[in-house]
Design a protein around this motif. Structure first.
Motif, short mmCIF file in Angstrom:
data_model
loop_
_atom_site.label_atom_id
_atom_site.label_comp_id
_atom_site.label_asym_id
_atom_site.label_seq_id
_atom_site.Cartn_x
_atom_site.Cartn_y
_atom_site.Cartn_z
N ASP A 105 17.79 55.17 1.23
CA ASP A 105 18.75 54.07 1.11
C ASP A 105 18.67 53.14 2.32
O ASP A 105 18.76 51.92 2.17
CB ASP A 105 20.16 54.63 0.97
CG ASP A 105 20.41 55.26 -0.39
OD1 ASP A 105 19.58 55.04 -1.31
OD2 ASP A 105 21.41 55.97 -0.54
N ALA A 106 18.54 53.72 3.51
CA ALA A 106 18.45 52.88 4.70
C ALA A 106 17.17 52.05 4.69
O ALA A 106 17.17 50.88 5.10
CB ALA A 106 18.50 53.76 5.95
N GLN A 107 16.10 52.63 4.21
CA GLN A 107 14.84 51.89 4.14
C GLN A 107 14.89 50.82 3.05
O GLN A 107 14.29 49.74 3.19
CB GLN A 107 13.69 52.87 3.88
CG GLN A 107 13.43 53.78 5.08
CD GLN A 107 12.39 54.86 4.79
OE1 GLN A 107 12.22 55.28 3.64
NE2 GLN A 107 11.71 55.31 5.82
N GLN A 108 15.62 51.08 1.96
CA GLN A 108 15.78 50.08 0.92
C GLN A 108 16.61 48.90 1.41
O GLN A 108 16.33 47.73 1.07
CB GLN A 108 16.48 50.70 -0.30
CG GLN A 108 16.81 49.70 -1.40
CD GLN A 108 17.83 50.23 -2.41
OE1 GLN A 108 18.16 51.41 -2.39
NE2 GLN A 108 18.34 49.35 -3.26
N ALA A 109 17.63 49.19 2.23
CA ALA A 109 18.51 48.13 2.71
C ALA A 109 17.76 47.08 3.51
O ALA A 109 18.12 45.90 3.49
CB ALA A 109 19.63 48.74 3.55
N LEU A 127 14.89 45.94 2.91
CA LEU A 127 14.13 45.08 2.00
C LEU A 127 15.01 44.22 1.10
O LEU A 127 14.52 43.28 0.48
CB LEU A 127 13.21 45.95 1.12
CG LEU A 127 12.25 46.88 1.86
CD1 LEU A 127 11.48 47.74 0.87
CD2 LEU A 127 11.30 46.08 2.74
N GLU A 128 16.32 44.51 1.06
CA GLU A 128 17.22 43.77 0.18
C GLU A 128 17.43 42.35 0.71
O GLU A 128 17.80 42.16 1.87
CB GLU A 128 18.56 44.50 0.08
CG GLU A 128 19.60 43.80 -0.77
CD GLU A 128 19.13 43.55 -2.19
OE1 GLU A 128 19.06 42.36 -2.58
OE2 GLU A 128 18.81 44.54 -2.88
N THR A 129 17.20 41.35 -0.15
CA THR A 129 17.31 39.96 0.27
C THR A 129 18.67 39.35 -0.04
O THR A 129 19.00 38.30 0.49
CB THR A 129 16.21 39.11 -0.40
OG1 THR A 129 16.31 39.24 -1.83
CG2 THR A 129 14.83 39.58 0.05
N ILE A 144 25.18 48.18 0.48
CA ILE A 144 24.35 49.37 0.71
C ILE A 144 24.72 50.02 2.04
O ILE A 144 24.88 51.24 2.13
CB ILE A 144 22.85 49.00 0.68
CG1 ILE A 144 22.42 48.55 -0.72
CG2 ILE A 144 22.01 50.21 1.13
CD1 ILE A 144 21.00 48.02 -0.78
N TYR A 145 24.87 49.18 3.07
CA TYR A 145 25.22 49.73 4.39
C TYR A 145 26.63 50.31 4.40
O TYR A 145 26.88 51.33 5.05
CB TYR A 145 25.07 48.66 5.46
CG TYR A 145 23.64 48.38 5.84
CD1 TYR A 145 22.86 49.38 6.41
CD2 TYR A 145 23.06 47.13 5.64
CE1 TYR A 145 21.53 49.14 6.74
CE2 TYR A 145 21.75 46.88 5.98
CZ TYR A 145 20.98 47.89 6.53
OH TYR A 145 19.67 47.65 6.87
#
Length: 242
Positions: free
Chosen positions: A176-180, A182-184, A192-193
């Protein structure tokens, strides 16, 4: 609750939660910190994208005892805490030593200079460590990337985050932290955070206690300096002296 920790009994989530209920957050702020800090229990500092002000923990000895009993430790346990031998670290550590004892947790303080304490913590040879952390850049990933991400918990990993240093790994939270990053979409990223922090508060081995207030002193003749939440955004070049 998911996640693993290097040293028992901290591999038990009930133990990690119990210690968070053995901290007198308000008392330490009002006495030791003398108002130079506020209670802040999440990994993203106030003022950054995705920051939340949830503070679910307070000094609750009965709840801590119940959690320790659930973990199979009704009489408490013994542990060591490595601490930098200077104020306010040693003062806070002594306050924790006293409040932990109320639930049967005997805390032995191991003071040392900053280099000694940090070297031991970075080598994963500590049980409990108390220290100070600040984001390297003004983005929530700076803290989420170190306190929530641990993709490789082996000693040989090149990514030695704070999660790694404490032997704690949660695959879903890492993802989830790695996805955050990349979120634009800003709103989606903030959410997410926010979600990640609420989960992190409950399961991680990190007890975030305070957010410090930086004290700035300058002469009346100095104007135009710009101060930010992180050091990299302070603007000294905008200042002027009359």
């Amino acid at each position: 609750m998911k996640g693993t920790c290097l040293h028992p009994p901290f591999d038990k989530p009930e133990v990690r939660q119990a210690l968070k209920y053995l901290i007198d957050y308000d008392g330490i702020v009002g006495t030791i910190m003398h108002g130079l800090a506020t209670v802040h229990q999440t990994l993203v500092p106030a003022g950054m994208l995705g920051s939340i002000d949830d503070a679910p923990f307070k000094l609750d000895v009965d709840k801590a005892k119940a959690l320790l009993a659930q973990a199979g430790l009704p009489g408490g346990f013994k542990a060591t805490m490595d601490v930098i031998n200077q104020s306010p670290y040693i003062d806070i550590a002594q306050a924790l030593q006293a409040s932990f004892a109320r639930a049967g947790v005997t805390l032995e303080l191991i003071p040392g200079d900053a280099r000694q304490v940090l070297s031991k913590q970075r080598a994963r040879k500590h049980e409990i460590y108390i220290g100070r952390w600040g984001p390297d850049y003004e983005d929530p990933d700076s803290n989420a990337g170190t306190f929530a991400v641990n993709a490789d918990n082996s000693d040989a990993t090149a990514s030695k985050t704070q999660a790694w240093a404490n032997g704690w790994q949660d695959a879903a939270m890492t993802a989830d932290a790695q996805q955050a990053v990349l979120e634009t979409d800003g709103a989606k990223r903030a959410q997410i955070y926010a979600d990640l922090q609420r989960r992190h508060q409950q399961v991680s081995p990190f007890a975030f206690m305070f957010q410090l207030s930086e004290v700035i002193a300058s002469r009346k003749s100095v104007q135009g300096l710009t101060w930010s939440a992180t050091y990299d955004r302070n603007q000294y070049w905008t200042g002027r002296k009359s």
